[in-house]
Each structure stands twice: as structure tokens, then as C-alpha cells.
Design an enzyme around this catalytic site. Sequence first.
Site, PDB file in Angstrom:
ATOM      1  N   THR A   1       0.828  -1.218   0.000  1.00 53.52           N
ATOM      2  CA  THR A   1       0.000   0.000   0.000  1.00 53.52           C
ATOM      3  C   THR A   1       0.861   1.266   0.000  1.00 53.52           C
ATOM      4  OG1 THR A   1      -0.174  -0.130   2.415  1.00 53.52           O
ATOM      5  CG2 THR A   1      -2.000  -1.036   1.165  1.00 53.52           C
TER       6      THR A   1
ATOM      7  N   PHE B   1       5.529   0.579  11.748  1.00 55.64           N
ATOM      8  CA  PHE B   1       4.257   1.018  11.167  1.00 55.64           C
ATOM      9  C   PHE B   1       3.642  -0.042  10.248  1.00 55.64           C
ATOM     10  CE2 PHE B   1       6.809   4.878  11.767  1.00 55.64           C
ATOM     11  CZ  PHE B   1       5.931   5.711  12.435  1.00 55.64           C
TER      12      PHE B   1
ATOM     13  N   ALA C   1       1.654  -2.518   8.558  1.00 52.57           N
ATOM     14  CA  ALA C   1       0.438  -3.204   9.004  1.00 52.57           C
ATOM     15  C   ALA C   1      -0.681  -2.974   8.004  1.00 52.57           C
ATOM     16  CB  ALA C   1      -0.016  -2.662  10.370  1.00 52.57           C
TER      17      ALA C   1
ATOM     18  N   SER D   1      -4.415  -1.665   7.835  1.00 54.12           N
ATOM     19  CA  SER D   1      -4.941  -0.664   8.782  1.00 54.12           C
ATOM     20  C   SER D   1      -6.362  -0.163   8.511  1.00 54.12           C
ATOM     21  CB  SER D   1      -3.983   0.527   8.825  1.00 54.12           C
ATOM     22  OG  SER D   1      -3.990   1.158   7.569  1.00 54.12           O
TER      23      SER D   1
ATOM     24  N   TYR E   1      -9.295  -5.430  13.116  1.00 51.78           N
ATOM     25  CA  TYR E   1      -8.134  -4.530  13.076  1.00 51.78           C
ATOM     26  C   TYR E   1      -7.698  -4.159  14.496  1.00 51.78           C
ATOM     27  CZ  TYR E   1      -5.584  -0.143  12.763  1.00 51.78           C
ATOM     28  OH  TYR E   1      -4.654   0.847  12.936  1.00 51.78           O
TER      29      TYR E   1
ATOM     30  N   LEU F   1     -12.343   9.843   6.209  1.00 57.69           N
ATOM     31  CA  LEU F   1     -13.360  10.892   6.097  1.00 57.69           C
ATOM     32  C   LEU F   1     -12.862  12.144   5.372  1.00 57.69           C
ATOM     33  CD1 LEU F   1     -16.191  11.941   6.845  1.00 57.69           C
ATOM     34  CD2 LEU F   1     -15.204  12.804   8.971  1.00 57.69           C
TER      35      LEU F   1
ATOM     36  N   ASP G   1     -17.568   0.439  13.460  1.00 60.90           N
ATOM     37  CA  ASP G   1     -17.387   1.817  13.949  1.00 60.90           C
ATOM     38  C   ASP G   1     -17.910   1.989  15.374  1.00 60.90           C
ATOM     39  OD1 ASP G   1     -16.156   3.349  11.983  1.00 60.90           O
ATOM     40  OD2 ASP G   1     -18.031   3.838  10.971  1.00 60.90           O
TER      41      ASP G   1
HETATM   42  N1  UDP Z   1     -16.905   8.184   7.572  1.00 62.59           N
HETATM   43  C1  UDP Z   1     -18.014   8.478   6.794  1.00 62.59           C
HETATM   44  N2  UDP Z   1     -17.890   8.479   5.444  1.00 62.59           N
HETATM   45  C2  UDP Z   1     -16.696   8.204   4.819  1.00 62.59           C
HETATM   46  C3  UDP Z   1     -15.575   7.906   5.617  1.00 62.59           C
HETATM   47  C4  UDP Z   1     -15.708   7.896   6.982  1.00 62.59           C
HETATM   48  O1  UDP Z   1     -19.118   8.730   7.326  1.00 62.59           O
HETATM   49  O2  UDP Z   1     -16.644   8.201   3.560  1.00 62.59           O
HETATM   50  C5  UDP Z   1     -17.042   8.182   9.043  1.00 62.59           C
HETATM   51  C6  UDP Z   1     -16.724   6.854   9.703  1.00 62.59           C
HETATM   52  O3  UDP Z   1     -17.867   6.022   9.799  1.00 62.59           O
HETATM   53  C7  UDP Z   1     -16.216   7.309  11.087  1.00 62.59           C
HETATM   54  C8  UDP Z   1     -15.538   8.649  10.795  1.00 62.59           C
HETATM   55  O4  UDP Z   1     -16.084   9.107   9.553  1.00 62.59           O
HETATM   56  O5  UDP Z   1     -17.299   7.537  11.940  1.00 62.59           O
HETATM   57  C9  UDP Z   1     -14.042   8.548  10.639  1.00 62.59           C
HETATM   58  O6  UDP Z   1     -13.770   7.459   9.769  1.00 62.59           O
HETATM   59  P1  UDP Z   1     -12.349   7.200   9.125  1.00 62.59           P
HETATM   60  O7  UDP Z   1     -12.503   6.044   8.171  1.00 62.59           O
HETATM   61  O8  UDP Z   1     -11.779   8.478   8.594  1.00 62.59           O
HETATM   62  O9  UDP Z   1     -11.430   6.776  10.343  1.00 62.59           O
HETATM   63  P2  UDP Z   1     -11.645   5.635  11.474  1.00 62.59           P
HETATM   64  O10 UDP Z   1     -12.359   6.330  12.609  1.00 62.59           O
HETATM   65  O11 UDP Z   1     -12.395   4.496  10.877  1.00 62.59           O
HETATM   66  O12 UDP Z   1     -10.240   5.265  11.824  1.00 62.59           O
END
Ligand code: UDP
Length: 318
Positions: free
Chosen positions: A35, A71, A73, A75, A139, A190, A282
Site C-alpha cells: 500500500t 508502522f 500493518a 490498517s 483490526y 473521512l 465503527d
Molecule cells: N466516515 C463516513 N464516510 C466516509 C468515511 C468515513 O461517514 O466516507 C465516518 C466513519 O464512519 C467514522 C468517521 O467518519 O465515523 C471517521 O472514519 P475514518 O474512516 O476516517 O477513520 P476511522 O475512525 O475508521 O479510523
Amino acid sequence: MRVLVTGGAGYIGSVAVALLRRDGYDVTVLDDLSTGHRDSLPADVRFVEGSVLNSAIIADALTDCEAVMHFAAKSLVPESVAKPELYHDVNVNGSKNLLAQMKLAGVNRLVFSSTAATYGEPEVIPITEISQTNPTSPYGATKLEVDHAITEAAKRDGLAAISLRYFNVVGGIKLDRGWISERHTPETHLIPNLLRSTSANPIKIFGNDWPTKDGTCIRDYIHVVDLIEAHIAALKAAKTGSHEIINLGSGSGYSILEVIAATSAALGTELPYEMTARRAGDPAVLVADISKARTLLGWQPTRDLAQMVNDTYEAAQG
Ligand code: UDP
């Protein structure tokens, strides 16, 4: 001192490589490029291409090293739900291989990239390092298993180790050769996805029925440069025979709708989004108590959400 950075071609690892070199460390990178990106690294860094599942390659990469930042992994929470065996193999078996090779090579200092996903759905916010660990995803479970293996290695072999439990890492760093920031395919996080949201293809928000003030999930976002500065402090702070676990976040929580508002304000445009169902794995709220990082590492995050968004945006412009 020479430091082995496993996963050094990835997003967070390549920022570590840049800042370690800035601070005068010699660096070796071990990465299988599954990756990561070779072009995220300086041309003159010692680069060993290979997996943490290959003991001979780890032994080669450890040549002349006195410390390791680990690091390498898998993820992604959603991918781990779909492929738990892959996550166990790379994250747990890979880390155990690394610990075994470090012992053989007499390398005694380790900073490990752990995660807030080890805590699962927390009972108390903010989360301290003595909070109960009950991961909601494979994870998180794999990273917790590695934390336990490191505790054993510190007791048994005198390893000097610190696990850093990351909350949500964002942002990038501008180097002479350009920006380093997230370049995941697919991108699941996000803020990078939000920056790509258009009315034709709006970002999907995973649930507005969570038990939070506006129904969307709350996370603690930390700038990647603040995060790596804490790793370098941890490298110095680790003590023989001891394994410390330290949270790294900003100590503040933002709901997804607040992140969308901050990002829209930074960009000067209203970003479109669409509400969809919850995503597996989540937790509703993850916010760090960072007092231990402040005390033990003498560290303090200094880059706010606006800078995280701005840097991610600038990096995406190239
Ligand atoms: N999230 C979302 N839409 C996206 C990506 C993430 O609603 O396209 C939400 C996700 O469900 C979580 C938060 O944003 O509540 C952060 O997600 P991210 O994947 O950035 O990091 P994580 O908390 O999983 O490590």
C-alpha cells in the site's frame, strides 16, 4: 543512531522518515509496497523491499539499526471485517517476527504504531490508557494482541518499548520534493473523501442515528506532523524493560457534521453529503485523554483541524 522504519513508504511512515532525517537520524526503510509508494521516500534512504512476514528480510533490514519504529500493518477497519485472517497474519505474525529478529540482532528499542481501535466502544470519554480494551473490529483486536506481545517482550527480554495509540490521523507535510499525505486506494478516510465530494457523487456519511449530539460519529483528529513528533519523543523516552502505552490525539472530539462544516469553511464552499447506513466496526465516540503523552513525552499537539484540512487540500492539489 540508525532507525528501522517498517512501513516507511506508507502515509504515516513516510512522514516519520522525513522527520527522523530532519532530526539527524539515519534511516532504513522496510516496506513491501503493498500500500506504500517508493516515491514517498528520499532517493538516498536505505530501502529494503519486503514483508514483515519474511524473517530473513527483517534481519537484513535491521543491520546497523539501534531502534525500530514499526508502522507496517494492514490498517482499514472495514477491510479487517472482511478479511480477519489477513489482518491477523500481517499485523500479529508480522510483529512477532519483528520482535524475534530484534532480539536476535540485539536491537532493544521499539516505538509501535497502535490504535484507539483497541479500546472499542468506550465506557468513559475521554479515553485514558487504563480504559478497558474491547475492540469492535479485527483490526483493533490484532493491534491489541501486538501490544500484549510487546509487554511480554519488555518483561522477558528487557525491551524498551512504547506503543502509541492513534486516534484519527490527518494532514500532510510539504517537503522540497513535494507534499506527503494520504494516497490510499481505495481511500476510506473521512477528510480526504470529503474533499472529493461533489453534488454528482456526494460523500456517504455512515449513520446519523448514533447516540451523539447530532447523531453522527465523533472522532479525535490529530495532524500527522504532531503525531510523528510524539514518535520521536517516544524513541528517546522508552526505558529498558518497560512498555508504556500512550494515546495520541488532540484531546478534542468533532462530529462528522462538525468536520463537514469546518472543511466547508476552509474551502469556502458548502460540501455536499448523503446520509447512509452505519458502517460495520465503527464505535460512536472516540476522544483521547492525552495527559500521559504530555507528561511522559513532554509533547503537545499544535496543529488544529483547519490546518489538517488545509494541508490535506493543498497536498491533493499537488
Ligand atoms: N466516515 C463516513 N464516510 C466516509 C468515511 C468515513 O461517514 O466516507 C465516518 C466513519 O464512519 C467514522 C468517521 O467518519 O465515523 C471517521 O472514519 P475514518 O474512516 O476516517 O477513520 P476511522 O475512525 O475508521 O479510523
